[in-house]
Design a protein around this motif. Structure first.
Motif, PDB file in Angstrom:
ATOM      1  N   GLY A   1       5.857   9.115  -5.082  1.00  0.00           N
ATOM      2  CA  GLY A   1       6.496   9.017  -6.481  1.00  0.00           C
ATOM      3  C   GLY A   1       7.825   9.602  -6.772  1.00  0.00           C
ATOM      4  O   GLY A   1       8.038   9.840  -8.049  1.00  0.00           O
ATOM      5  N   LYS A   2       8.219  10.371  -5.749  1.00  0.00           N
ATOM      6  CA  LYS A   2       9.430  11.038  -6.059  1.00  0.00           C
ATOM      7  C   LYS A   2      10.644  10.173  -6.455  1.00  0.00           C
ATOM      8  O   LYS A   2      11.471  10.702  -7.273  1.00  0.00           O
ATOM      9  CB  LYS A   2       9.929  12.063  -4.886  1.00  0.00           C
ATOM     10  N   CYS A   3      10.741   9.140  -5.862  1.00  0.00           N
ATOM     11  CA  CYS A   3      11.747   8.161  -6.274  1.00  0.00           C
ATOM     12  C   CYS A   3      11.642   7.610  -7.892  1.00  0.00           C
ATOM     13  O   CYS A   3      12.551   7.347  -8.599  1.00  0.00           O
ATOM     14  CB  CYS A   3      11.761   7.010  -5.459  1.00  0.00           C
ATOM     15  N   ILE A   4      10.234   7.519  -8.017  1.00  0.00           N
ATOM     16  CA  ILE A   4      10.162   7.114  -9.501  1.00  0.00           C
ATOM     17  C   ILE A   4      10.368   8.083 -10.642  1.00  0.00           C
ATOM     18  O   ILE A   4      11.007   7.462 -11.580  1.00  0.00           O
ATOM     19  CB  ILE A   4       8.348   6.652  -9.619  1.00  0.00           C
ATOM     20  N   ARG A   5      10.047   9.195 -10.285  1.00  0.00           N
ATOM     21  CA  ARG A   5      10.707  10.457 -11.419  1.00  0.00           C
ATOM     22  C   ARG A   5      12.218  10.391 -11.279  1.00  0.00           C
ATOM     23  O   ARG A   5      12.420  10.823 -12.347  1.00  0.00           O
ATOM     24  CB  ARG A   5      10.059  11.684 -10.560  1.00  0.00           C
ATOM     25  N   CYS A   6      13.018  10.247 -10.128  1.00  0.00           N
ATOM     26  CA  CYS A   6      14.282  10.363 -10.437  1.00  0.00           C
ATOM     27  C   CYS A   6      14.916   9.061 -10.845  1.00  0.00           C
ATOM     28  O   CYS A   6      16.083   9.129 -11.429  1.00  0.00           O
ATOM     29  CB  CYS A   6      15.057  10.698  -8.885  1.00  0.00           C
ATOM     30  N   CYS A   7      14.557   8.009 -10.681  1.00  0.00           N
ATOM     31  CA  CYS A   7      15.300   6.738 -10.990  1.00  0.00           C
ATOM     32  C   CYS A   7      15.721   6.654 -12.382  1.00  0.00           C
ATOM     33  O   CYS A   7      14.707   6.809 -13.388  1.00  0.00           O
ATOM     34  CB  CYS A   7      14.416   5.461 -10.717  1.00  0.00           C
ATOM     35  N   PRO A   8      17.168   6.738 -12.540  1.00  0.00           N
ATOM     36  CA  PRO A   8      18.025   6.532 -13.936  1.00  0.00           C
ATOM     37  C   PRO A   8      17.317   5.372 -14.931  1.00  0.00           C
ATOM     38  O   PRO A   8      17.870   5.511 -16.011  1.00  0.00           O
ATOM     39  CB  PRO A   8      19.086   6.795 -13.780  1.00  0.00           C
ATOM     40  N   PHE A   9      17.034   4.452 -13.976  1.00  0.00           N
ATOM     41  CA  PHE A   9      16.740   3.066 -14.728  1.00  0.00           C
ATOM     42  C   PHE A   9      15.317   2.570 -14.802  1.00  0.00           C
ATOM     43  O   PHE A   9      15.046   1.573 -15.258  1.00  0.00           O
ATOM     44  CB  PHE A   9      17.714   1.782 -14.065  1.00  0.00           C
ATOM     45  N   GLY A  10      14.426   3.350 -14.478  1.00  0.00           N
ATOM     46  CA  GLY A  10      13.086   3.086 -14.430  1.00  0.00           C
ATOM     47  C   GLY A  10      12.750   1.820 -13.457  1.00  0.00           C
ATOM     48  O   GLY A  10      12.106   0.781 -13.722  1.00  0.00           O
ATOM     49  N   ALA A  11      13.612   1.814 -12.497  1.00  0.00           N
ATOM     50  CA  ALA A  11      13.541   0.599 -11.603  1.00  0.00           C
ATOM     51  C   ALA A  11      12.442   0.502 -10.503  1.00  0.00           C
ATOM     52  O   ALA A  11      12.405  -0.378  -9.808  1.00  0.00           O
ATOM     53  CB  ALA A  11      14.918   0.224 -11.044  1.00  0.00           C
ATOM     54  N   LEU A  12      11.708   1.714 -10.680  1.00  0.00           N
ATOM     55  CA  LEU A  12      10.875   1.982  -9.330  1.00  0.00           C
ATOM     56  C   LEU A  12       9.389   2.045 -10.258  1.00  0.00           C
ATOM     57  O   LEU A  12       9.282   2.712 -11.255  1.00  0.00           O
ATOM     58  CB  LEU A  12      11.178   2.953  -8.689  1.00  0.00           C
ATOM     59  N   LYS A  13       8.558   1.328  -9.402  1.00  0.00           N
ATOM     60  CA  LYS A  13       7.140   1.517 -10.188  1.00  0.00           C
ATOM     61  C   LYS A  13       5.907   1.714  -9.148  1.00  0.00           C
ATOM     62  O   LYS A  13       6.315   1.570  -8.073  1.00  0.00           O
ATOM     63  CB  LYS A  13       6.736   0.413 -11.059  1.00  0.00           C
ATOM     64  N   GLU A  14       5.003   2.328  -9.670  1.00  0.00           N
ATOM     65  CA  GLU A  14       3.917   2.366  -8.439  1.00  0.00           C
ATOM     66  C   GLU A  14       3.310   0.869  -8.366  1.00  0.00           C
ATOM     67  O   GLU A  14       3.077   0.195  -9.223  1.00  0.00           O
ATOM     68  CB  GLU A  14       2.609   3.391  -9.031  1.00  0.00           C
ATOM     69  N   THR A  15       2.842   0.714  -7.127  1.00  0.00           N
ATOM     70  CA  THR A  15       2.065  -0.525  -6.794  1.00  0.00           C
ATOM     71  C   THR A  15       0.946  -0.159  -5.960  1.00  0.00           C
ATOM     72  O   THR A  15       1.031   0.966  -5.191  1.00  0.00           O
ATOM     73  CB  THR A  15       2.881  -1.725  -6.415  1.00  0.00           C
ATOM     74  N   THR A  16      -0.241  -0.951  -5.861  1.00  0.00           N
ATOM     75  CA  THR A  16      -1.110  -0.637  -4.753  1.00  0.00           C
ATOM     76  C   THR A  16      -1.265  -1.692  -3.721  1.00  0.00           C
ATOM     77  O   THR A  16      -1.271  -3.038  -4.028  1.00  0.00           O
ATOM     78  CB  THR A  16      -2.652  -0.554  -5.395  1.00  0.00           C
ATOM     79  N   ILE A  17      -1.053  -1.256  -2.407  1.00  0.00           N
ATOM     80  CA  ILE A  17      -1.013  -2.387  -1.478  1.00  0.00           C
ATOM     81  C   ILE A  17      -2.386  -1.747  -0.502  1.00  0.00           C
ATOM     82  O   ILE A  17      -2.189  -0.643  -0.152  1.00  0.00           O
ATOM     83  CB  ILE A  17       0.198  -2.297  -0.602  1.00  0.00           C
ATOM     84  N   ARG A  18      -3.213  -2.671  -0.406  1.00  0.00           N
ATOM     85  CA  ARG A  18      -4.417  -2.314   0.449  1.00  0.00           C
ATOM     86  C   ARG A  18      -5.134  -1.111   0.208  1.00  0.00           C
ATOM     87  O   ARG A  18      -4.981  -0.211   0.996  1.00  0.00           O
ATOM     88  CB  ARG A  18      -4.132  -2.608   1.810  1.00  0.00           C
ATOM     89  N   GLY A  19      -5.172  -0.676  -1.248  1.00  0.00           N
ATOM     90  CA  GLY A  19      -5.669   0.422  -1.647  1.00  0.00           C
ATOM     91  C   GLY A  19      -4.789   1.751  -1.743  1.00  0.00           C
ATOM     92  O   GLY A  19      -5.362   2.627  -2.158  1.00  0.00           O
ATOM     93  N   GLU A  20      -3.555   1.527  -1.222  1.00  0.00           N
ATOM     94  CA  GLU A  20      -2.892   2.765  -1.153  1.00  0.00           C
ATOM     95  C   GLU A  20      -1.505   2.818  -2.069  1.00  0.00           C
ATOM     96  O   GLU A  20      -1.237   1.309  -2.338  1.00  0.00           O
ATOM     97  CB  GLU A  20      -2.211   2.944   0.239  1.00  0.00           C
ATOM     98  N   ILE A  21      -1.481   3.886  -2.764  1.00  0.00           N
ATOM     99  CA  ILE A  21      -0.190   3.818  -3.788  1.00  0.00           C
ATOM    100  C   ILE A  21       0.908   3.648  -3.076  1.00  0.00           C
ATOM    101  O   ILE A  21       1.373   4.574  -1.901  1.00  0.00           O
ATOM    102  CB  ILE A  21      -0.474   5.075  -4.713  1.00  0.00           C
TER     103      ILE A  21
END
Lengths: 353, 482, 653
Positions: C589-609
């Motif tokens: 989630g480091k990318c999510i913390r840094c993105c100035p636009f909120g363009a990244l979010k967490e998703t779950t793929i086969r049980g993994e974040i």
């Protein structure tokens, strides 16, 4: 009786100089000081202090370098049709004639382990072959066992001559040199060291004493079958693998590990052209079995450990009739978390039996 | 292509598309003459400039690297240059420890309208690089070997923790065991002078738990592997900082980990212990006292006083007790809070730049690229997807040359910016004893200097400094281009 | 690949100092290059046609043009290669004009440098991949934040164009600063008379939904699909029932409530309607001053209200709206002029701001349009105006010009003479900035017809003379002497800054702002109403100081942008967005913390974040790529491998 010579301690530089005339390089163990003392084989140069200790890293690099250029390629364009490209290859093996001075019997036996897959069969490896054929191995026998060694479990011993051209034994401050192979014979005959036949009995005594210092070895005859039988026993391997960090310290420091990876670097144009590299690979890494499709049969470290132990104590013996482990113990002494392959093998014997 | 008639030097520029690149265009439109050495790589934002691009260029033969982006607050992407500023400043303070003159790397803010400023920046930077001449290369350096002085004074009394409440802890763990997947700790390894990790699942396993100066491994390294399973871990103070950092980075969840702690009195530098023990076949006995350990090997006694044989990191340790724990038993020794420079870093501090380059040349030569350093690092969570082995991205080749080997160490060090807790496992794991911890320590020192004495792994709620920014940075000042 | 190279001469612009033919020749040695030429004008029609022809004739699947800056012609050539059937991203440019031929005279060095830049472009191009834009639907509704004249104009224009408008106003009435003005320069028109009808139009327009006394709580989404949360602050009056009759205000016993509409020049009641022409004309209770709300007893207004509209237990309400784009028109506030200790720092009752003076001039103001001193209610005879109080003054951190103070000061001086024929006005000024239509003429009239005395110089101090008036000490730099003027009232032309809360709003909108809170336009010259966040536009003073006509023009300009945007049913994103290799991603989630636009979010793929890019939100800065240690997030068209290829092309030689 084979040729036997005696090398006084002050005669070492002269003898290494003699070897240097016969070989393009002479690899000798030298100390690399740092926070942790390590002993590394390096090409000998006049004045270099040599230590007759067991090296931290085995001399495997002499025949299977950490990274070697298998071939270089150059692409050239047809000036009439720039899309028409001619590729020229140079795949001449890079093979410096090499003498290894003062490796240990386990290291020398390591070359034998490598020889079997690289030199046999329909396609002997030309790169390995070229280097191996120009290699002379001077082995120094061990005066005692050590806490992580177990050469005598796996068919070797502190004075095993297997894989050596010349076997050396330290007697007080001198070295007795005993020719083992025809190449060793020729070299010793050629050198101007004095004959050492009279001290051979003392060397024999030292070798016996070394054997005597070893703890009794367990019988590993059943190991190949028993380890094979454990193939599907995930719990067993899981319990043996929990601490493993999946690094390459065990395999890269093993004189008998020979897995490699091949990569191409460079586009083939310009002064540098392109190179096809062969570099050591590590079966403890997940990428080792990462397939092009993305599938990975050994994604987890447990099957990777199973593979490494099985290869050394089961599948290699199935193919070649001998273990691909020489009991040098480097994988144990250099494991960051002190995992012990001896314990795994013993547990396997115990578990299945 | 060779650098032209040796008149030019190789200078690489990374310019953001919106400001600096525009500024360079404006300079061109104004026919503002500049030296011809610079080659510009256009990137969307200075925030896109991975410090590793700069290092890559410097290691591959650049004589100078210039990064330029929008003035702070003017970023086209609102905050990209704020992040860049922190990362590039850390890089600038990192380069000298490698032996690279930090004057060969610079960053400057130039707006699209500042053609004149751009002309000035390029001209003065190029002049500076010419004044320094072609950059020295690691391959050309003559290897230098030097050993750090380990005669150190610890910030607290070092000992063997013989009074630690191990038995009480074992009982606590046994009580907690039913709700846990396992508890990670240490047990005796293949002999009494080596410990190995212990994964406790049954009360019998718990009885094997050992506590003392041989417990060198950092058990936090295993925690991400148990993600989602409630796992216990026994920690020394330093290990707990790794746990905190993992929590901070969301790589493990607080509710999934139970931390057991005892006060640590230091751990032994096993490499130096082994060196003193020499070749031995078996250990007959290991006896502890307050101040050290006596090992009898092949019938011969060897004395190891903790003050003389502790790991380098232990002398400067200020956290003998876990900074975060569910169970803490016992009181640690009081720490005298004096800042100290770690031994390897102190050794490098005393060297000239050229000596440092020669030092790393001499050290990295024997690197086997086994990546024990990486895999022993509790913060290396890329694990199987480390860029070192990857073709996409293809940062490194498999060549066994000094540049590749050193470049990996810089990747590791920079990826640890603001994250490294100084546990030293990278260095301890190195089979050939390369003092790589010094590189991480230099990064940690730069981070502490820049960001209010920030130290990684002390507060799970802290924002790692390289993942944040301040519009006005207290300790980062723009270079004067006048 | 089969790459074609075009080394443009740009007439003599490049060919003058670069051997273009030689560069083309060198280029033929680069990998995958199968064709190289050096046209005289590549961007001209024949030049573009030649590229298209070469793509067909030589079966090119990649093109490098070495010419001017890509900031100039990259879009041109992308269209060219696209016409010939190539993906527009299989094109690279080498800038050999601005970065080579125009800045260096050494022909050999330039030629060598140009060839190296081409080599880098080829290296990058060989790592390029075709990128395809994705299209998405547009919610054809606009949110306008701020109901001043700029916001009103934008709202009316959008609404007239058929676009549903949500107009958000923080105060209880729209009208903004203009509603507070008495007259406007240079025509001295009544401000309320010209703004009033527009305000009424807003209230009556079927396409406009007005949220007054409301603020923007939160915003998410991207161009075409924003979701906004609006906090409707509690007014304690049910506006559905309130008729704006004003009976409550008449009877309210809490008569000492500070009157913010009148810039604190007077007092009002706790329940009130700010001014007669307010839109909406609805009462609001000031919670801090209402006796019922502070002490729990009173209830007069509830009793008196004929429709029973008073609701003392009203709570804030948060409503959600979906819009396709946003116009920020949040205007300005006066800077804190009390930092000027030498002018009394707010201690002297008769040293007032120009906006307060405006209220004193206004018929709807506290004095009914009669100029009276706040201290004693007497008519002033001597009025001193001081300009640039907090403008063009680095000593208080305000280096910029507030733009309209020169003009309104002249207007106020003229009006003063109209109101008080026997008065004398003095104006201390630095320069007179009157560049608008009829502006300079107006300031001249102030001097020539109204006898306003203009003194060029700064005022060093204002202090009471002990007899109820003030001494203004200044310098006349034209005559080179110090002056002392007795004043009954001192009017400060206080500099402006972005309205309070502008920075917080900018962060919600993910747009940049400068040190003074003014929002950053996308391009200072050519994109003055756009921002770097797609779908967010700027109108009025929130972008920088400007007067009413300029604000109105910008309001209309943003409306034009909105209408142009909404003329399409679907939008296409810029495909230069980040992409996540989910196999490499460890979900840290480091990318999510840094993105100035909120363009990244967490998703779950086969049980993994894992991290996931919202492609329509991603602006393509690449911060995530730099942040991700394992290189799992890669910015398309600026991937690690693409940049590394350039570095290697340059350094490994």
């Amino acid at each position: 009786m084979s040729t036997i010579r005696i090398l006084a301690s002050d005669g070492l530089p002269a003898f290494l100089s003699f070897l240097s005339q016969k070989h393009q390089r002479v690899l000798v163990p030298v100390v690399k000081s740092a926070n942790k003392r390590s002993v590394i084989f390096e090409p000998w140069r006049a004045g270099m202090p040599v230590v007759l200790e067991k090296a931290t890293v085995p001399p495997k690099e002499a025949v299977l370098p950490q990274c070697e250029t298998l071939l270089t390629y150059k692409k050239s364009k047809n000036q009439e049709d720039l899309g028409d490209i001619t590729v020229s290859l140079d795949d001449t093996p890079e093979a410096l004639s090499t003498a290894i001075f003062a490796c240990r019997p386990c290291d020398a036996r390591g070359f034998r382990v490598l020889d079997r897959p690289f030199l046999n069969g329909l396609f002997p490896d030309p790169y390995y072959k070229a280097r191996r054929e120009s290699l002379t191995v001077f082995t120094i026998t061990c005066s005692s066992g050590c806490n992580t060694c177990f050469c005598h479990w796996v068919g070797g011993g502190p004075s095993s001559p297997e894989g050596s051209d010349v076997l050396m034994t330290k007697i007080e401050e001198a070295l007795m040199l005993q020719a083992i192979s025809p190449a060793g014979e020729a070299l010793l005959k050629d050198c101007d060291l004095p004959d050492g036949r009279d001290i051979f009995p003392r060397a024999e005594a030292a070798r016996k004493a070394a054997w005597a210092s070893l703890a009794p070895a367990p019988d590993l005859k059943q190991a190949p079958q028993k380890i094979a039988a454990l193939f599907g026993n995930d719990d067993f391997w899981q319990s043996q693998t929990s601490g493993c960090l999946s690094c390459g310290a065990c395999t890269y420091l093993c004189p008998a590990c020979y897995c490699f990876n091949i990569t191409d670097e460079g586009d083939g144009f310009g002064v540098h052209g392109g190179r096809r590299l062969r570099s050591w690979d590590n079966c403890m890494s997940s990428l080792f079995t990462h397939e092009a499709s993305g599938h990975n049969p050994r994604m987890l470290k447990t099957p990777r450990m199973r593979n490494r132990v099985s290869h050394k104590f089961s599948t290699y013996p199935e193919n070649w009739g001998t273990f691909s482990c020489n009991g040098c113990g480097r994988c144990i002494s250099n494991c960051p978390v002190s995992l012990d392959i001896r314990a795994i093998v013993l547990a396997a014997l115990d578990n299945a039996g | 292509m060779p650098v032209l008639n040796s008149k030019e030097l190789r200078i690489v520029g990374f310019l953001c598309n919106w400001c600096a690149y525009g500024g360079a265009d404006t300079a061109g439109v104004a026919r503002a003459g500049q030296p011809t050495d610079l080659r510009i790589i256009r990137v969307p934002c200075s925030g896109r400039v991975d410090p590793l691009f700069v290092l890559k260029a410097l290691l591959e033969g650049a004589d100078g690297v210039l990064v330029s982006g929008c003035h702070p607050r003017d970023c086209h992407y609102a905050a990209g240059n704020f992040y860049a500023r922190r990362r590039l400043e850390v890089l600038k303070r990192f380069l000298p420890v490698l032996g690279i003159d930090d004057a060969r790397f610079e960053y400057a803010w130039v707006s699209a309208s500042e053609g004149q400023r751009w002309q000035h920046v390029v001209t003065s930077f190029t002049k500076r690089i010419h004044a320094m001449g072609p950059a020295p290369h690691f391959d050309d350096a003559k290897p230098l070997l030097r050993v750090a002085d380990m005669a150190l004074t610890a910030l607290r009394p070092l000992g063997t923790a013989q009074n630690a409440a191990v038995n009480e802890l074992k009982q606590v763990i046994k009580d907690k065991l039913p709700e846990l997947n396992c508890v990670i700790g240490w047990q005796q390894g293949y002999d009494g002078a080596h410990a190995t990790p212990l994964f406790m699942k049954t009360p019998e396993d718990v009885d094997k738990l050992s506590w003392g100066p041989f417990n060198v491994m950092n058990p936090a390294v295993y925690l991400p592997l148990f993600k989602g399973k409630k796992t216990g871990v026994v920690v020394k103070g330093c290990d707990s900082r790794s746990v905190v950092e993992l929590l901070q980075e969301n790589l493990i969840k607080r509710e999934d980990v139970i931390i057991f702690a005892l006060p640590c009195e230091g751990t032994l530098d096993i490499a130096r212990v082994n060196e003193k023990l020499g070749r031995y076949t078996r250990i007959n006995a290991v006896a502890y006292d307050e101040a050290g350990v006596t090992i009898t090997a092949d019938g011969k006694e060897h004395r190891f006083c903790m003050n003389d044989f502790a790991q380098g990191k232990c002398y400067g340790c200020a956290t003998p007790m876990a900074v975060l724990a569910d169970t803490r038993l016992g009181e640690p020794h009081k720490v005298n809070p004096v800042s100290s420079v770690p031994p390897e870093l102190a050794m490098l501090d005393d060297m000239a730049l050229s000596e440092r380059m020669a030092f790393w040349r001499g050290q990295m030569e024997r690197c086997l690229r086994c990546y024990a350093c990486r895999n022993a690092c509790p913060m290396c969570v890329c694990r199987d997807y480390c860029v070192s082995d990857s073709r996409n991205p293809h940062w490194m080749s498999q060549d066994a040359d000094i540049n590749q080997k050193l470049f990996f160490q810089t990747i590791h060090a920079l990826h640890l910016s603001g994250r490294c807790t100084g546990c030293g496992e990278c260095q301890r794991a190195c089979p050939v004893g390369i003092p790589i911890l010094a590189l991480r320590q230099q990064i940690a020192r730069a981070v502490a200097q820049l960001f209010d004495d920030y130290k990684a792994g002390l507060n799970p709620a802290a924002l790692p400094p390289l993942l944040g920014y301040e519009a006005h940075e207290k300790n980062i000042h723009e270079r004067d281009w006048k | 690949m089969r790459i074609g190279i075009f080394i443009c001469h740009c007439g003599s612009n490049i060919a003058g100092t670069v051997d273009c033919a030689r560069v083309a020749e060198i280029s033929t040695g680069f990998p995958d290059v199968v064709y190289a030429t050096d046209p005289v004008y590549t961007c001209a029609e024949p030049g573009q046609a030649a590229i298209e022809a070469a793509i067909h004739d030589h079966r090119l699947d990649g093109v490098v043009v070495a010419s001017c800056s890509p900031r100039m012609h990259e879009p041109t050539f992308r269209r060219t290669v696209e016409r010939a059937g190539l993906n527009r991203y299989l094109f690279e440019m080498a800038n050999i004009r601005e970065h080579v031929s125009w800045i260096g005279k050494d022909r050999d060095a330039n030629t060598n440098k140009a060839a190296e830049l081409v080599k880098m472009a080829v290296a990058k191009l060989r790592n390029n991949r075709p990128l395809l834009a994705k299209s998405f639907e547009v919610n054809k509704k606009v949110l306008i934040v701020g109901g001043g004249v700029a916001g009103i104009q934008a709202a009316l224009d959008c609404a007239d164009g058929g676009v549903p408008v949500i107009l958000l106003e923080r105060e209880s009435t729209i009208g903004g600063k203009m509603a507070k003005l008495d007259k406007t320069f240079p025509t001295v028109d009544c401000s309320a008379c010209i703004l009033g009808p527009k305000m009424v139009d807003v209230a009556q327009h079927p396409n406009i939904t007005l949220y007054a006394y409301s603020e923007l709580e939160d915003i998410s989404g991207y161009i075409g699909n924003f979701t906004v949360k609006i906090r409707k602050r509690a007014t304690y009056v049910n506006w559905e029932k309130c008729t704006g009759c004003g009976a409550c205000s008449e009877k309210c016993p809490s008569k000492k409530t500070p009157d913010t509409f009148n810039e604190l020049t007077g007092v009002t009641t706790a329940i009130n309607i700010p001014f007669p022409q307010a839109i909406p004309k609805k009462a609001v209770i000031s919670a801090e001053h209402c006796r019922q709300l502070t002490k729990g007893k009173c209830g007069v207004c509830a009793k008196i209200c004929p429709t029973g509209a008073v609701v003392y237990d009203m709570q804030d309400d948060v409503v959600t709206e979906e819009v396709g784009c946003i116009i920020a028109a949040t205007g300005y506030d006066l800077m804190d002029w009390t930092v000027y200790r030498e002018y009394g720092g707010g201690q002297y009752p008769d040293v007032i701001t120009s906006l307060q003076y405006e209220r004193l001039l206004s018929t709807s103001g506290p004095t009914g349009g009669h100029i009276r001193r706040p201290s004693d209610g007497l008519e002033p005879k001597h009025i001193v105006f001081i300009q640039c109080v907090g403008s063009r003054d680095k000593s208080v951190g305000r280096p910029y010009c507030s733009g309209f103070c020169c003009m309104y000061t002249a207007k106020q001086a003229v009006l003063t003479k109209d109101h008080l024929p026997f008065s004398q006005s003095y104006v201390f000024y630095m320069d007179i900035r009157a560049p608008g239509k009829l502006y300079d003429e107006f300031t001249r009239r102030a001097v020539e017809e109204y006898g306003v005395e203009y003194i060029r110089g700064r005022v060093s101090a204002v202090y009471p003379d002990g007899e109820g008036a003030y001494v203004v000490m200044g310098v006349d730099t034209l005559l080179g002497r110090s002056v002392e003027i007795k004043a009954d009232i001192v009017v400060l032309a206080v500099g402006i800054e972005a309205s309070r809360g502008a920075a917080a709003l900018a962060e919600k909108l993910r747009i940049s702002y400068d040190n003074y809170g003014f929002f950053m336009e996308s391009h200072v010259k050519l994109k003055p109403v756009e921002t770097n966040t797609a779908g967010v536009f700027l109108a009025g003073v929130c972008q920088g100081a400007k007067d009413i006509p300029a604000s109105v023009a910008q309001g209309s300009a943003t409306a034009a942008k909105v209408l142009a945007l909404f003329a399409r049913d679907r939008l296409e994103n810029d495909p230069q967005t980040a992409q996540v290799d989910t196999r490499r991603c460890v979900g840290c989630g480091k990318c999510i913390r840094c993105c100035p636009f909120g363009a990244l979010k967490e998703t779950t793929i086969r049980g993994e974040i894992k991290a996931d890019v919202i492609e329509t939100v991603c602006q393509g800065c690449g911060l995530c790529t730099t942040t991700c240690p394992q290189g799992a997030v890669q910015l398309s068209h600026a991937t690690d491998n693409q940049i590394l290829a350039e570095v290697n092309a340059l350094c490994r030689c």
